[in-house]
Scaffold this motif. Structure first.
Motif, PDB file in Angstrom:
ATOM      1  N   ARG A  17       0.705   4.813  -2.063  1.00 15.09           N
ATOM      2  CA  ARG A  17       1.176   5.995  -1.353  1.00 15.09           C
ATOM      3  C   ARG A  17       2.699   5.978  -1.179  1.00 15.09           C
ATOM      4  NH1 ARG A  17      -2.903   9.100   0.288  1.00 15.09           N
ATOM      5  NH2 ARG A  17      -4.978   8.143   0.152  1.00 15.09           N
ATOM      6  N   ARG A  35       5.805   7.164   1.302  1.00 13.31           N
ATOM      7  CA  ARG A  35       6.113   7.613   2.660  1.00 13.31           C
ATOM      8  C   ARG A  35       6.990   8.858   2.648  1.00 13.31           C
ATOM      9  NH1 ARG A  35       5.815   1.814   3.597  1.00 13.31           N
ATOM     10  NH2 ARG A  35       7.916   1.526   2.752  1.00 13.31           N
ATOM     11  N   ALA A  63      -4.615   2.686  -5.580  1.00 10.94           N
ATOM     12  CA  ALA A  63      -3.902   3.829  -4.992  1.00 10.94           C
ATOM     13  C   ALA A  63      -2.639   3.315  -4.302  1.00 10.94           C
ATOM     14  CB  ALA A  63      -4.782   4.559  -3.992  1.00 10.94           C
ATOM     15  N   THR A  85       0.947  12.788  -2.068  1.00 11.55           N
ATOM     16  CA  THR A  85       1.052  11.633  -1.179  1.00 11.55           C
ATOM     17  C   THR A  85       1.145  10.302  -1.920  1.00 11.55           C
ATOM     18  OG1 THR A  85      -1.364  11.503  -1.022  1.00 11.55           O
ATOM     19  CG2 THR A  85      -0.198  12.828   0.651  1.00 11.55           C
ATOM     20  N   GLY A  86       0.924  10.307  -3.246  1.00 10.90           N
ATOM     21  CA  GLY A  86       0.998   9.058  -3.982  1.00 10.90           C
ATOM     22  C   GLY A  86       0.406   9.172  -5.362  1.00 10.90           C
ATOM     23  N   SER A 117       0.823  -1.219   0.000  1.00  9.90           N
ATOM     24  CA  SER A 117       0.000   0.000   0.000  1.00  9.90           C
ATOM     25  C   SER A 117       0.852   1.261   0.000  1.00  9.90           C
ATOM     26  CB  SER A 117      -0.935   0.011   1.210  1.00  9.90           C
ATOM     27  OG  SER A 117      -0.177  -0.021   2.418  1.00  9.90           O
ATOM     28  N   ALA A 118       2.117   1.144   0.424  1.00 12.77           N
ATOM     29  CA  ALA A 118       2.996   2.320   0.479  1.00 12.77           C
ATOM     30  C   ALA A 118       4.446   1.894   0.290  1.00 12.77           C
ATOM     31  CB  ALA A 118       2.838   3.048   1.814  1.00 12.77           C
ATOM     32  N   ARG A 153      -2.599   7.341  -8.282  1.00 12.95           N
ATOM     33  CA  ARG A 153      -3.672   6.408  -8.628  1.00 12.95           C
ATOM     34  C   ARG A 153      -3.298   5.739  -9.939  1.00 12.95           C
ATOM     35  NH1 ARG A 153      -9.186   7.082  -9.693  1.00 12.95           N
ATOM     36  NH2 ARG A 153      -8.568   8.898 -10.931  1.00 12.95           N
ATOM     37  N   LEU A 180      -2.137  11.818  -6.127  1.00  7.56           N
ATOM     38  CA  LEU A 180      -2.877  12.018  -4.889  1.00  7.56           C
ATOM     39  C   LEU A 180      -2.285  13.235  -4.181  1.00  7.56           C
ATOM     40  CD1 LEU A 180      -3.016   8.297  -3.674  1.00  7.56           C
ATOM     41  CD2 LEU A 180      -4.786   9.565  -4.914  1.00  7.56           C
TER      42      LEU A 180
END
Length: 517
Positions: free
Chosen positions: A250, A252, A248, A236-237, A10-11, A239, A229
């Motif tokens: 992200r 860090r 999505a 922040t990231g 996810s990140a 899509r 994003l």
């Protein structure tokens, strides 16, 4: 290479949009330093087409499935023609489909960047990054690097046309250089090529493949970046569209845009970042006003082409189909060479020029172009949809000085026909078949004008009101978003832009590592 959205984290520490020349360099260097990196590419792996690895097969890749298929918009100065701009849609980007030329340009080019507002990007400051990237066949010097990721070689057995150019240039009074990337690039030289023997040596070979077992590097192909994003004044990231899903991801620490001088400004504008008037025209809500995005587009105009017949067949294609080049000044008072020509081991002409002569049989080209072009254009978004249309206008030949320089270049190349080296080949001019009058030269330039594929400058680095990124490559006014591709170039260098983009990305990796500490 991941293809399954379920396999993504996810990140990541850093998310890189675009796995072309700049993106591969940044991602490889950051993963090497222990940062968790996701590198996203719209196209397939570079192993999808065996021709990518063949140093002599690159021309056949242009316009194919691994090319984005962009074209410059028609303009009266080029006879209302569209001009194709091949850009790699494959892992490695244009580094995987280009002619493999490694030309930094003149050292003063980068002093010009600093003077234009890219503080700290003068030649003395950027030289270490050029050297860090290089594995120069002749070893380390004060100006060249050895042991770096990118193999750089000159032709070991130059083609007869390449040999003839060097000899003819010397006969016409041009210096013959030991190294095209030496202290002064004025004169003729064997080409510096990113290859190892007969194999292309792309940024994938140099920066990505050696890390295939490194868990900190995730390379995702076949994924389209939909938009950025943005929250609380920071990126922040991303899509992504992947395998029929929207995902999505992200970052860090930060997001790095490396989708090139066309893809990066288009992505920013589709994300609501750009000139408010342009965004309003497409109904895109403004998230961050930055009017300079899409402006300052620059490229080098090329004449396709000046062709000669030869007395006998010249043998099979070697190296990248060229192998030698010549740089010279259009005016005695120019501070650096602004004209460049390269040999072609065959005919080199667009349909308008090819229709004027029989270019079958043993034919070779010497194609000149303007590396000191002054014309500036722009990129205009025509759709808010991902991969939607863009209008790309370089304004080739808009400046009278550009037209005059290219017209003069025709005579310089035709002069080579009178040299002993060209006479030994039996060289007879075909296009044009003779010296041209002023009006004829103007027509020839307009009909022959094409591109070196050096699109750049659309997210220019600097500190003024038109600048898009600052001198540490951060987008002005938005946190955690950096750009590391040809779009940040403020003034086009007098050389092929691949080397400059690698240098930019090497430095970007250093800046990101420092910020992540």
């Amino acid at each position: 290479m991941l293809r399954d959205a379920e396999a993504l984290d996810s990140a990541y520490d850093v998310v890189v949009a675009g796995a072309g020349t700049g993106g591969c360099v940044v991602a490889g260097r950051l993963a090497e330093a222990g940062l968790a990196v996701l590198l996203v590419e719209a196209g397939p792996p570079d192993t999808a087409d065996p021709a990518i690895a063949d140093a002599g097969a690159w021309v056949g890749l242009l316009g194919g499935p691994n090319d984005w298929g962009y074209a410059y918009a028609p303009a009266p100065a080029v006879g209302g023609r569209t001009i194709a701009i091949p850009r790699g849609r494959v892992l490695g980007g244009s580094s995987s489909i280009n002619a493999m030329l490694w030309n930094r340009g003149h050292p003063s080019d980068y002093d010009g960047w600093a003077a234009a507002g890219a503080t700290g990007w003068d030649f003395a400051a950027v030289l270490p990054y050029f050297r860090r990237a290089e594995d120069w066949e002749h070893g380390e010097t004060l100006l060249r690097g050895a042991g770096g990721p990118l193999r750089i070689e000159t032709p070991s057995e130059p083609h007869p046309v390449a040999v003839a150019l060097l000899a003819a240039a010397a006969e016409r009074g041009h210096p013959v250089l030991d190294d095209a990337n030496g202290p002064d690039n004025t004169g003729a030289a064997l080409a510096n090529l990113n290859k190892r023997g007969n194999r292309r040596w792309s940024v994938v070979d140099g920066y990505i493949r050696p890390l295939s077992a490194n868990p900190d590097l995730t390379v995702l192909t076949g994924a389209t970046v939909l938009d950025l994003l943005v929250s609380g004044g920071a990126c922040t990231g991303l899509r992504l569209a992947l395998a029929g899903r929207v995902v999505a991801v992200r970052a860090r620490h930060e997001v790095v845009l490396a989708s090139g001088a066309i893809g990066t400004p288009a992505l920013l504008m589709r994300s609501g970042i750009g000139d408010p008037a342009e965004l309003a025209r497409l109904g895109i809500p403004v998230r961050h006003a930055l009017p300079g995005i899409g402006r300052n587009l620059q490229d080098h105009p090329l004449l396709m082409g000046i062709n000669f017949s030869a007395r006998a067949p010249l043998g099979p294609v070697r190296d990248n189909g060229g192998g030698a080049q010549l740089n010279w000044r259009s005016r005695a008072d120019a501070h650096a060479p602004d004209l460049h020509a390269f040999v072609v081991q065959g005919s080199h002409a667009g349909p308008e020029i090819a229709a004027t002569a029989d270019l079958s049989g043993p034919v070779f080209g010497v194609s000149p172009g303007l590396m000191g072009s002054r014309s500036v254009g722009s990129l205009r978004l025509e759709s808010a949809e991902p991969d939607g249309a863009v209008t790309i206008q370089p304004n080739f030949l808009a400046e009278s000085a550009d037209r005059a320089a290219l017209a003069g270049a025709i005579d310089t190349i035709l002069d080579l026909a009178s040299t002993a080296a060209f006479r030994d080949l039996g060289a007879v001019p075909l296009t044009p078949a003779r010296r041209l009058g002023r009006a004829e030269a103007k027509t020839f330039v307009a009909r022959a004008c094409s591109t070196f594929f050096h699109t750049c400058g659309t997210c220019a680095m600097g500190t003024g009101p038109a600048a898009v990124v600052d001198p540490v490559l951060n987008l002005h006014g938005l946190q955690d978003l950096r750009v590391a591709d040809a779009s940040v170039i403020p003034v086009i260098p007098t050389g092929n832009t691949q080397a400059a983009v690698v240098m930019i990305a090497e430095r970007a990796a250093d800046l990101i590592r420092e910020a992540a500490r």
